[in-house]
Design a protein around this motif. Structure first.
Motif, PDB file in Angstrom:
ATOM      1  N   THR A  19      53.324  41.335  37.419  1.00 49.56           N
ATOM      2  CA  THR A  19      52.647  40.879  36.091  1.00 49.56           C
ATOM      3  C   THR A  19      52.149  41.947  35.458  1.00 49.56           C
ATOM      4  O   THR A  19      51.764  42.902  35.905  1.00 49.56           O
ATOM      5  CB  THR A  19      51.540  39.870  36.585  1.00 49.56           C
ATOM      6  N   GLN A  20      51.461  41.803  34.291  1.00 52.16           N
ATOM      7  CA  GLN A  20      50.853  42.533  33.339  1.00 52.16           C
ATOM      8  C   GLN A  20      49.587  43.055  34.023  1.00 52.16           C
ATOM      9  O   GLN A  20      49.446  44.418  34.026  1.00 52.16           O
ATOM     10  CB  GLN A  20      50.429  42.061  31.950  1.00 52.16           C
ATOM     11  N   ARG A  21      48.653  42.373  34.582  1.00 50.10           N
ATOM     12  CA  ARG A  21      47.693  42.886  35.369  1.00 50.10           C
ATOM     13  C   ARG A  21      48.072  43.665  36.414  1.00 50.10           C
ATOM     14  O   ARG A  21      47.339  44.920  36.562  1.00 50.10           O
ATOM     15  CB  ARG A  21      46.774  41.777  35.755  1.00 50.10           C
ATOM     16  N   GLN A  22      48.936  43.657  37.363  1.00 47.39           N
ATOM     17  CA  GLN A  22      49.245  44.323  38.340  1.00 47.39           C
ATOM     18  C   GLN A  22      49.879  45.585  37.895  1.00 47.39           C
ATOM     19  O   GLN A  22      49.835  46.867  38.230  1.00 47.39           O
ATOM     20  CB  GLN A  22      50.308  43.590  39.117  1.00 47.39           C
ATOM     21  N   ALA A  24      49.199  47.010  34.882  1.00 46.30           N
ATOM     22  CA  ALA A  24      47.716  47.605  34.453  1.00 46.30           C
ATOM     23  C   ALA A  24      46.943  48.306  35.695  1.00 46.30           C
ATOM     24  O   ALA A  24      46.518  49.604  35.559  1.00 46.30           O
ATOM     25  CB  ALA A  24      46.918  46.750  33.647  1.00 46.30           C
TER      26      ALA A  24
END
Length: 136
Positions: A19-22, A24
């Motif tokens: 995911t985008q958070r992962q 980041a």
């Protein structure tokens, strides 16, 4: 003809999709790539998490000094507004000076007291665990 985006069940997506958070957290950004997969979020209704390929991701860009300065200014304004909502004026924030010796001299920390240190472990039948041969 467009290709369908694969839908993965919870915890069943390939390890190279994040995911985008992962991304980041790994210091990466999607870099304009298309969505590589969709992950329906459990107990979230129709919400989904979009997955991106780590191999196509690029390193995060570093902000310029001007961007960092603008971000610091915006953060300060946000903190001042939050403090004012809690009854602290800007003058009080600016007046905060030396907090005194309490912040520079660490107070001796005492070990926490264990109220159960002398209690023998007992099972539901009242017998001690040591008697049953159970090792701790």
């Amino acid at each position: 003809m467009t290709e369908a985006i694969p839908i993965y069940r919870w915890r069943c997506a390939p390890t190279h999709l994040k995911t985008q958070r992962q991304l980041a957290a790994l210091g990466l950004r999607p870099n304009g790539q298309d969505i590589a997969g969709v992950l329906p979020l459990p107990k979230q209704g129709d919400r989904v998490a979009y997955l991106f390929d780590v191999n196509l991701a690029a390193p995060k860009r570093t902000p310029s000094p001007a961007q960092e300065q603008a971000l610091a200014k915006a953060t300060l304004a946000h903190q001042i507004k939050a403090a004012e909502r809690r009854g602290i004026t800007r003058e009080e924030l600016d007046a905060i000076g030396d907090p005194g010796p309490a912040w520079t001299d660490p107070a001796p920390v005492s070990a926490p007291v264990n109220a159960f240190a002398d209690v023998t472990h007992v099972n539901a039948f009242g017998a001690g665990l040591e008697q049953e041969g159970v090792e701790r």
